[in-house]
Scaffold this active site. Structure first.
Site, PDB file in Angstrom:
ATOM      1  N   ASP A  46      -6.519  77.256 -50.312  1.00 49.53           N
ATOM      2  CA  ASP A  46      -6.922  76.965 -51.687  1.00 49.53           C
ATOM      3  C   ASP A  46      -7.723  75.666 -51.759  1.00 49.53           C
ATOM      4  OD1 ASP A  46      -6.289  77.645 -54.702  1.00 49.53           O
ATOM      5  OD2 ASP A  46      -6.062  75.470 -54.484  1.00 49.53           O
ATOM      6  N   TYR A  51     -12.245  69.345 -55.757  1.00 47.99           N
ATOM      7  CA  TYR A  51     -11.430  68.642 -54.750  1.00 47.99           C
ATOM      8  C   TYR A  51     -12.310  67.848 -53.784  1.00 47.99           C
ATOM      9  CZ  TYR A  51      -7.670  71.826 -56.246  1.00 47.99           C
ATOM     10  OH  TYR A  51      -6.755  72.537 -56.980  1.00 47.99           O
ATOM     11  N   LYS A  76     -12.872  77.146 -56.854  1.00 51.84           N
ATOM     12  CA  LYS A  76     -12.777  77.169 -58.326  1.00 51.84           C
ATOM     13  C   LYS A  76     -14.002  76.539 -58.983  1.00 51.84           C
ATOM     14  CE  LYS A  76      -7.822  76.384 -57.641  1.00 51.84           C
ATOM     15  NZ  LYS A  76      -7.735  75.353 -56.575  1.00 51.84           N
ATOM     16  N   HIS A 109     -11.403  77.104 -63.084  1.00 49.84           N
ATOM     17  CA  HIS A 109     -10.358  76.117 -62.794  1.00 49.84           C
ATOM     18  C   HIS A 109      -9.465  75.822 -64.017  1.00 49.84           C
ATOM     19  CE1 HIS A 109      -9.585  72.567 -59.827  1.00 49.84           C
ATOM     20  NE2 HIS A 109      -8.475  72.888 -60.460  1.00 49.84           N
ATOM     21  N   LEU A 191       6.026  72.689 -55.135  1.00 51.91           N
ATOM     22  CA  LEU A 191       7.164  71.836 -54.761  1.00 51.91           C
ATOM     23  C   LEU A 191       7.387  70.746 -55.805  1.00 51.91           C
ATOM     24  CD1 LEU A 191       6.284  71.461 -50.958  1.00 51.91           C
ATOM     25  CD2 LEU A 191       8.069  72.910 -51.960  1.00 51.91           C
ATOM     26  N   ILE A 230       1.277  77.826 -53.188  1.00 52.60           N
ATOM     27  CA  ILE A 230       0.247  77.249 -52.307  1.00 52.60           C
ATOM     28  C   ILE A 230       0.580  75.774 -52.058  1.00 52.60           C
ATOM     29  CG2 ILE A 230      -1.663  78.859 -52.730  1.00 52.60           C
ATOM     30  CD1 ILE A 230      -2.631  76.852 -54.937  1.00 52.60           C
ATOM     31  N   LYS A 232       0.855  72.098 -50.630  1.00 49.65           N
ATOM     32  CA  LYS A 232      -0.031  71.235 -49.837  1.00 49.65           C
ATOM     33  C   LYS A 232       0.834  70.355 -48.954  1.00 49.65           C
ATOM     34  CE  LYS A 232      -1.593  66.868 -49.254  1.00 49.65           C
ATOM     35  NZ  LYS A 232      -0.787  65.613 -49.255  1.00 49.65           N
ATOM     36  N   SER A 241       6.917  74.472 -41.446  1.00 43.49           N
ATOM     37  CA  SER A 241       8.194  74.891 -42.041  1.00 43.49           C
ATOM     38  C   SER A 241       7.964  75.475 -43.443  1.00 43.49           C
ATOM     39  CB  SER A 241       9.221  73.757 -42.049  1.00 43.49           C
ATOM     40  OG  SER A 241       8.902  72.797 -43.002  1.00 43.49           O
ATOM     41  N   ASN A 242       6.954  74.984 -44.166  1.00 41.33           N
ATOM     42  CA  ASN A 242       6.680  75.551 -45.500  1.00 41.33           C
ATOM     43  C   ASN A 242       6.284  77.022 -45.420  1.00 41.33           C
ATOM     44  OD1 ASN A 242       7.172  73.053 -46.628  1.00 41.33           O
ATOM     45  ND2 ASN A 242       5.035  72.560 -47.049  1.00 41.33           N
TER      46      ASN A 242
HETATM   47  N1  LIG Z   1      -5.395  75.093 -60.335  1.00 37.93           N
HETATM   48  C1  LIG Z   1      -5.041  73.867 -60.624  1.00 37.93           C
HETATM   49  O1  LIG Z   1      -5.311  73.345 -61.715  1.00 37.93           O
HETATM   50  C2  LIG Z   1      -4.287  73.067 -59.597  1.00 37.93           C
HETATM   51  C3  LIG Z   1      -3.664  71.869 -59.976  1.00 37.93           C
HETATM   52  C4  LIG Z   1      -2.960  71.167 -59.002  1.00 37.93           C
HETATM   53  C5  LIG Z   1      -2.890  71.656 -57.696  1.00 37.93           C
HETATM   54  N2  LIG Z   1      -3.521  72.820 -57.354  1.00 37.93           N
HETATM   55  C6  LIG Z   1      -3.459  73.371 -55.969  1.00 37.93           C
HETATM   56  O2  LIG Z   1      -2.103  73.506 -55.627  1.00 37.93           O
HETATM   57  C7  LIG Z   1      -1.859  72.833 -54.383  1.00 37.93           C
HETATM   58  C8  LIG Z   1      -0.425  72.373 -54.311  1.00 37.93           C
HETATM   59  O3  LIG Z   1      -0.096  71.514 -55.394  1.00 37.93           O
HETATM   60  P1  LIG Z   1       0.195  69.958 -55.217  1.00 37.93           P
HETATM   61  O4  LIG Z   1      -0.484  69.462 -53.990  1.00 37.93           O
HETATM   62  O5  LIG Z   1      -0.108  69.306 -56.516  1.00 37.93           O
HETATM   63  O6  LIG Z   1       1.773  69.875 -55.079  1.00 37.93           O
HETATM   64  P2  LIG Z   1       2.892  70.439 -54.073  1.00 37.93           P
HETATM   65  O7  LIG Z   1       2.302  71.358 -53.070  1.00 37.93           O
HETATM   66  O8  LIG Z   1       3.995  70.907 -54.937  1.00 37.93           O
HETATM   67  O9  LIG Z   1       3.416  69.113 -53.380  1.00 37.93           O
HETATM   68  C9  LIG Z   1       2.657  68.400 -52.462  1.00 37.93           C
HETATM   69  C10 LIG Z   1       3.465  67.169 -52.101  1.00 37.93           C
HETATM   70  O10 LIG Z   1       4.682  67.560 -51.472  1.00 37.93           O
HETATM   71  C11 LIG Z   1       4.781  66.970 -50.167  1.00 37.93           C
HETATM   72  N3  LIG Z   1       5.371  67.987 -49.292  1.00 37.93           N
HETATM   73  C12 LIG Z   1       4.800  69.130 -48.848  1.00 37.93           C
HETATM   74  N4  LIG Z   1       5.656  69.822 -48.079  1.00 37.93           N
HETATM   75  C13 LIG Z   1       6.784  69.095 -48.007  1.00 37.93           C
HETATM   76  C14 LIG Z   1       8.029  69.284 -47.361  1.00 37.93           C
HETATM   77  N5  LIG Z   1       8.260  70.358 -46.616  1.00 37.93           N
HETATM   78  N6  LIG Z   1       8.983  68.331 -47.512  1.00 37.93           N
HETATM   79  C15 LIG Z   1       8.739  67.226 -48.264  1.00 37.93           C
HETATM   80  N7  LIG Z   1       7.588  66.995 -48.913  1.00 37.93           N
HETATM   81  C16 LIG Z   1       6.614  67.916 -48.783  1.00 37.93           C
HETATM   82  C17 LIG Z   1       3.371  66.608 -49.779  1.00 37.93           C
HETATM   83  O11 LIG Z   1       3.363  65.476 -48.934  1.00 37.93           O
HETATM   84  P3  LIG Z   1       2.728  65.524 -47.442  1.00 37.93           P
HETATM   85  O12 LIG Z   1       1.292  65.953 -47.593  1.00 37.93           O
HETATM   86  O13 LIG Z   1       2.890  64.123 -46.963  1.00 37.93           O
HETATM   87  O14 LIG Z   1       3.541  66.521 -46.662  1.00 37.93           O
HETATM   88  C18 LIG Z   1       2.746  66.269 -51.129  1.00 37.93           C
HETATM   89  O15 LIG Z   1       3.061  64.936 -51.499  1.00 37.93           O
HETATM   90  C19 LIG Z   1      -2.905  71.724 -54.389  1.00 37.93           C
HETATM   91  O16 LIG Z   1      -3.067  71.166 -53.113  1.00 37.93           O
HETATM   92  C20 LIG Z   1      -4.096  72.463 -54.897  1.00 37.93           C
HETATM   93  O17 LIG Z   1      -4.682  73.245 -53.860  1.00 37.93           O
HETATM   94  C21 LIG Z   1      -4.214  73.532 -58.289  1.00 37.93           C
END
Ligand SMILES: NC(=O)c1ccc[n+]([C@@H]2O[C@H](COP(=O)([O-])OP(=O)(O)OC[C@H]3O[C@@H](n4cnc5c(N)ncnc54)[C@H](OP(=O)(O)O)[C@@H]3O)[C@@H](O)[C@H]2O)c1
Length: 276
Positions: A46, A51, A76, A109, A191, A230, A232, A241-242
């Site tokens: 994604d 980004y 997006k 988006h 997460l 999805i 990150k 592990s994710n």
């Molecule tokens: N469509 C939209 O409007 C929109 C908005 C926001 C996000 N997104 C997409 O969604 C994706 C995911 O959302 P997000 O990045 O906001 O949040 P997320 O995936 O819920 O959380 C990412 C955070 O969790 C940590 N993390 C990941 N795996 C972990 C684990 N196994 N244990 C502990 N911590 C862990 C990461 O740190 P580390 O990197 O240090 O592991 C990072 O700080 C984005 O990357 C983007 O592609 C889309």
């Protein structure tokens, strides 16, 4: 290598049941992360024009050695490019940065209802799909009413709505609507952005009892809800592990335990949020 089950979209195409988020990884880091992730079994990546890492994502895809037809790349349309002609041009810029012949899933988006141009963008995306440059068309952060308007005005429903979804914002009504319309729910910030959710005593106790990590419990919750998370991670171990959440099952009571918490948004409200 983990093999991820596939989901079928309402246009007949397929998509893995879990993917990799890439925000806010800059180009160089995104390239490494995507190449490594594809090597370990991720097949859904994604990104977004906003980004600033489409170039890195495309390089990671090219470097991975995985067959193009086995990979699904999502990008997006940014808010500043809503409108018919603007969408055609913006997509072409994204495609060039990605270095791809086609994009698997293209999403609006954010709806930006005050601009009121998302239907024009949607029509442009349908043309791009007809031209074979986009495989599947979808939206992100759309409400039920906004999706109904797309259907009413163009007769075409999105294959996917990517929304904020995690145990702190479970969105049951919108997910029910998606199911009724055969729209796949993708979960962003699955997460909870690495928030306190991962230290929650209920979640950590469940993780211990299943011999998995708290993040795996949360990601499994998404999968069993029928959503495609999805997550990150910039860390190779956490990415591995994710992905590994298809070897255990949460009971209905355990799912309810994960869901049972006060609800709040971490990101913008689609009715008002404007992001260009
Ligand atoms: N469509 C939209 O409007 C929109 C908005 C926001 C996000 N997104 C997409 O969604 C994706 C995911 O959302 P997000 O990045 O906001 O949040 P997320 O995936 O819920 O959380 C990412 C955070 O969790 C940590 N993390 C990941 N795996 C972990 C684990 N196994 N244990 C502990 N911590 C862990 C990461 O740190 P580390 O990197 O240090 O592991 C990072 O700080 C984005 O990357 C983007 O592609 C889309």
């Amino acid at each position: 290598m983990t093999t991820v089950p596939q989901r079928t979209l309402n246009d007949g195409r397929t998509m893995p049941a879990l993917g990799l988020g890439t925000y806010p990884l800059p180009d160089g880091v995104a390239e490494e992360a995507v190449a490594d992730a594809l090597g370990t079994g991720y097949r859904l990546i994604d990104t977004a024009a906003n980004y600033g890492n489409e170039t890195g994502v495309g390089r990671g895809v090219a470097r991975s050695g995985v067959a193009r037809e086995d990979i699904r790349v999502t990008t997006k349309l940014p808010g500043r490019h809503h409108g018919y002609e603007e969408t055609l041009a913006s997509f072409e810029e994204s495609r060039a940065r990605l270095g791809l012949e086609y994009v698997d899933l293209y999403l609006i988006h954010w709806p930006l209802p005050r601009q009121d141009r998302y239907v024009d963008s949607w029509r442009a995306m349908l043309k791009l799909r007809d031209d074979g440059l986009i495989r599947s068309v979808g939206v992100s952060n759309f409400t039920q009413e906004q999706i109904e308007r797309l259907e009413l005005e163009t007769g075409v429903l999105p294959a996917v709505n990517q929304i904020e979804l995690h145990p702190l914002l479970a969105q049951p009504e919108l997910r029910e609507f998606h199911t009724a319309k055969d729209i796949i729910t993708q979960s962003w910030s699955p997460l909870g952005r690495g928030s306190s959710l991962l230290d929650d005593p209920g979640v950590t106790a469940l993780a211990e009892s299943h011999g998995v990590t708290p993040a795996q419990v949360i990601l499994r919750w998404h999968v069993q809800l029928g959503a495609v998370p999805i997550p990150k991670s910039g860390d190779p171990q956490r990415r591995r592990s994710n992905l590994d959440v298809f070897g255990f099952t949460l009971t209905p009571d355990e799912l309810a335990l994960v869901s049972a918490r006060p609800q709040r948004r971490l990101g913008g409200d689609p009715e008002h949020h404007e992001e260009f």
